[in-house]
Design a protein around this motif. Structure first.
Motif, PDB file in Angstrom:
ATOM      1  N   SER A  35       0.831  -1.204   0.000  1.00 10.87           N
ATOM      2  CA  SER A  35       0.000   0.000   0.000  1.00 10.87           C
ATOM      3  C   SER A  35       0.870   1.260   0.000  1.00 10.87           C
ATOM      4  CB  SER A  35      -0.900   0.014   1.236  1.00 10.87           C
ATOM      5  OG  SER A  35      -1.737  -1.122   1.264  1.00 10.87           O
ATOM      6  N   LEU A  36       0.274   2.366  -0.373  1.00  9.96           N
ATOM      7  CA  LEU A  36       0.915   3.672  -0.312  1.00  9.96           C
ATOM      8  C   LEU A  36       0.685   4.254   1.075  1.00  9.96           C
ATOM      9  CD1 LEU A  36       2.144   6.331  -1.535  1.00  9.96           C
ATOM     10  CD2 LEU A  36      -0.198   6.944  -2.163  1.00  9.96           C
ATOM     11  N   LEU A  37       1.751   4.711   1.721  1.00  6.56           N
ATOM     12  CA  LEU A  37       1.639   5.382   3.006  1.00  6.56           C
ATOM     13  C   LEU A  37       1.480   6.881   2.766  1.00  6.56           C
ATOM     14  CD1 LEU A  37       1.909   5.683   6.108  1.00  6.56           C
ATOM     15  CD2 LEU A  37       4.379   5.866   5.736  1.00  6.56           C
ATOM     16  N   ILE A  38       0.428   7.450   3.346  1.00  5.15           N
ATOM     17  CA  ILE A  38       0.222   8.899   3.330  1.00  5.15           C
ATOM     18  C   ILE A  38       0.372   9.387   4.763  1.00  5.15           C
ATOM     19  CG2 ILE A  38      -1.365  10.806   2.835  1.00  5.15           C
ATOM     20  CD1 ILE A  38      -2.850   8.904   0.923  1.00  5.15           C
ATOM     21  N   THR A  39       1.093  10.482   4.952  1.00  3.18           N
ATOM     22  CA  THR A  39       1.176  11.137   6.257  1.00  3.18           C
ATOM     23  C   THR A  39       1.103  12.641   6.041  1.00  3.18           C
ATOM     24  OG1 THR A  39       3.582  11.505   6.357  1.00  3.18           O
ATOM     25  CG2 THR A  39       2.763   9.338   7.095  1.00  3.18           C
ATOM     26  N   GLY A  40       1.120  13.365   7.149  1.00  2.00           N
ATOM     27  CA  GLY A  40       1.210  14.818   7.096  1.00  2.00           C
ATOM     28  C   GLY A  40       2.626  15.293   6.809  1.00  2.00           C
ATOM     29  N   GLY A  41       3.563  14.348   6.659  1.00  2.00           N
ATOM     30  CA  GLY A  41       4.899  14.643   6.163  1.00  2.00           C
ATOM     31  C   GLY A  41       5.867  15.309   7.114  1.00  2.00           C
ATOM     32  N   LEU A  42       5.487  15.490   8.368  1.00  2.00           N
ATOM     33  CA  LEU A  42       6.355  16.218   9.289  1.00  2.00           C
ATOM     34  C   LEU A  42       7.045  15.256  10.260  1.00  2.00           C
ATOM     35  CD1 LEU A  42       4.038  19.316   9.876  1.00  2.00           C
ATOM     36  CD2 LEU A  42       5.908  19.082   8.241  1.00  2.00           C
TER      37      LEU A  42
ATOM     38  N   SER B 150       6.940   6.902   8.261  1.00  2.00           N
ATOM     39  CA  SER B 150       7.582   6.997   6.943  1.00  2.00           C
ATOM     40  C   SER B 150       8.922   6.268   6.945  1.00  2.00           C
ATOM     41  CB  SER B 150       7.771   8.466   6.554  1.00  2.00           C
ATOM     42  OG  SER B 150       6.528   9.118   6.458  1.00  2.00           O
ATOM     43  N   HIS B 151       9.666   6.400   8.024  1.00  2.00           N
ATOM     44  CA  HIS B 151      10.956   5.714   8.158  1.00  2.00           C
ATOM     45  C   HIS B 151      10.759   4.198   8.078  1.00  2.00           C
ATOM     46  CE1 HIS B 151      14.906   5.330  10.715  1.00  2.00           C
ATOM     47  NE2 HIS B 151      14.971   4.666   9.582  1.00  2.00           N
ATOM     48  N   GLY B 152       9.787   3.678   8.806  1.00  2.00           N
ATOM     49  CA  GLY B 152       9.496   2.245   8.763  1.00  2.00           C
ATOM     50  C   GLY B 152       9.126   1.774   7.369  1.00  2.00           C
TER      51      GLY B 152
ATOM     52  N   GLY C  26       8.923   0.712   0.905  1.00  4.08           N
ATOM     53  CA  GLY C  26       7.581   1.184   0.599  1.00  4.08           C
ATOM     54  C   GLY C  26       7.592   2.562  -0.040  1.00  4.08           C
ATOM     55  N   LEU C  27       6.440   2.981  -0.518  1.00  7.77           N
ATOM     56  CA  LEU C  27       6.251   4.284  -1.138  1.00  7.77           C
ATOM     57  C   LEU C  27       5.549   5.205  -0.154  1.00  7.77           C
ATOM     58  CD1 LEU C  27       6.485   6.027  -3.728  1.00  7.77           C
ATOM     59  CD2 LEU C  27       4.257   5.094  -4.420  1.00  7.77           C
ATOM     60  N   THR C  28       6.115   6.407   0.038  1.00  6.15           N
ATOM     61  CA  THR C  28       5.583   7.339   1.030  1.00  6.15           C
ATOM     62  C   THR C  28       5.224   8.682   0.400  1.00  6.15           C
ATOM     63  OG1 THR C  28       7.781   8.167   1.629  1.00  6.15           O
ATOM     64  CG2 THR C  28       6.960   6.276   2.872  1.00  6.15           C
ATOM     65  N   LEU C  29       4.118   9.241   0.873  1.00  2.00           N
ATOM     66  CA  LEU C  29       3.622  10.538   0.412  1.00  2.00           C
ATOM     67  C   LEU C  29       3.384  11.412   1.635  1.00  2.00           C
ATOM     68  CD1 LEU C  29       2.213  12.492  -1.663  1.00  2.00           C
ATOM     69  CD2 LEU C  29       0.124  11.211  -1.219  1.00  2.00           C
ATOM     70  N   GLY C  30       3.944  12.608   1.634  1.00  2.00           N
ATOM     71  CA  GLY C  30       3.713  13.560   2.713  1.00  2.00           C
ATOM     72  C   GLY C  30       2.982  14.782   2.204  1.00  2.00           C
TER      73      GLY C  30
ATOM     74  N   PHE D  79      11.991  11.025   4.877  1.00  2.00           N
ATOM     75  CA  PHE D  79      11.522   9.727   4.407  1.00  2.00           C
ATOM     76  C   PHE D  79      10.334   9.825   3.451  1.00  2.00           C
ATOM     77  CE2 PHE D  79      13.473   9.128   8.608  1.00  2.00           C
ATOM     78  CZ  PHE D  79      14.552   8.347   8.222  1.00  2.00           C
ATOM     79  N   CYS D  80       9.977  11.033   3.040  1.00  2.00           N
ATOM     80  CA  CYS D  80       8.880  11.222   2.079  1.00  2.00           C
ATOM     81  C   CYS D  80       9.424  11.105   0.661  1.00  2.00           C
ATOM     82  CB  CYS D  80       8.234  12.597   2.260  1.00  2.00           C
ATOM     83  SG  CYS D  80       7.347  12.805   3.803  1.00  2.00           S
ATOM     84  N   ASP D  81       8.871  10.155  -0.103  1.00  2.00           N
ATOM     85  CA  ASP D  81       9.243  10.037  -1.518  1.00  2.00           C
ATOM     86  C   ASP D  81       8.603  11.154  -2.330  1.00  2.00           C
ATOM     87  OD1 ASP D  81      10.737   7.540  -1.491  1.00  2.00           O
ATOM     88  OD2 ASP D  81       8.823   6.553  -1.090  1.00  2.00           O
ATOM     89  N   ILE D  82       7.358  11.423  -2.026  1.00  2.00           N
ATOM     90  CA  ILE D  82       6.592  12.450  -2.727  1.00  2.00           C
ATOM     91  C   ILE D  82       6.114  13.436  -1.680  1.00  2.00           C
ATOM     92  CG2 ILE D  82       4.552  12.921  -4.152  1.00  2.00           C
ATOM     93  CD1 ILE D  82       4.716   9.842  -4.920  1.00  2.00           C
ATOM     94  N   VAL D  83       6.323  14.724  -1.950  1.00  2.00           N
ATOM     95  CA  VAL D  83       5.893  15.774  -1.028  1.00  2.00           C
ATOM     96  C   VAL D  83       4.905  16.677  -1.744  1.00  2.00           C
ATOM     97  CG1 VAL D  83       6.621  17.756   0.356  1.00  2.00           C
ATOM     98  CG2 VAL D  83       8.099  15.731   0.199  1.00  2.00           C
ATOM     99  N   ILE D  84       3.773  16.898  -1.108  1.00  2.00           N
ATOM    100  CA  ILE D  84       2.809  17.874  -1.613  1.00  2.00           C
ATOM    101  C   ILE D  84       2.795  19.030  -0.619  1.00  2.00           C
ATOM    102  CG2 ILE D  84       0.390  18.355  -2.166  1.00  2.00           C
ATOM    103  CD1 ILE D  84       0.157  15.404  -3.000  1.00  2.00           C
TER     104      ILE D  84
END
Length: 169
Positions: free
Chosen positions: A37-44, A52-54, A60-64, A77-82
């Motif tokens: 799955s794609l991990l989404i977080t608030g990126g901070l 994100s580190h885990g 894995g793929l991470t989006l912040g 650890f964010c691959d993609i940052v918005i």
């Protein structure tokens, strides 16, 4: 190609984030990555950083989705940052971007995201055992509407397995 499941993980930022939060968040990130799955977080920081580190440690793929307008604020650890530039309003963007939500502790900011997800009827699983703003709602509902029950889980694996089950139901 099948769309990846998009799982948002929310919880304590650096303030109030304990080693226990960090450990379980890291494990949640690992389990999300293992699920494909794609991990989404608030990126901070805090739970967002640990999760994100885990995920990254499991390839894995991470989006912040960060509240600032400059991507430099995102954790490493964010691959993609918005960079939303939306401040706290980005909580709604986070919730609406997810197929399901996992909650690891949290305060008022986390509660804001929970409410956004609740109003959008997003499946939610919360890790038990934290003194948090979310604790009173675990295994229950946010209000009388009973839009979606916040399911409790005791481990990272249980939380990820349960949210995937709820997403695919």
């Amino acid at each position: 190609m099948v769309k990846k499941k998009q799982i948002l993980v929310i919880g304590n930022n650096t303030t109030g984030c304990t080693p226990k939060h960090e450990k379980i968040a890291y494990e949640v990130g690992q389990e999300i990555a293992k699920s494909g799955s794609l991990l989404i977080t608030g990126g901070l920081g805090g739970v967002m950083n640990s999760c994100s580190h885990g995920a990254k440690d499991e390839n894995g793929l991470t989006l912040g989705i960060i509240p600032q307008d400059d991507p430099k604020f995102a954790n490493e650890f964010c691959d993609i940052v918005i960079p939303s530039g939306m401040g706290f309003t980005r909580d709604f963007l986070n919730a609406l971007s997810a197929d399901g939500v996992i909650i690891v502790g949290g305060g008022s900011g986390t509660l804001s995201e929970v409410c956004a997800a609740y109003m959008s009827k997003k499946p939610m699983v919360a890790i038990r055992g934290f003194d948090s703003a979310i604790a009173p709602y675990i295994d229950g509902y946010v209000d009388h509407r009973k839009n979606v029950k916040i399911i409790g889980a005791d481990t990272a694996k249980e939380a990820v397995d349960k949210i995937i089950e709820l997403i695919t139901a």
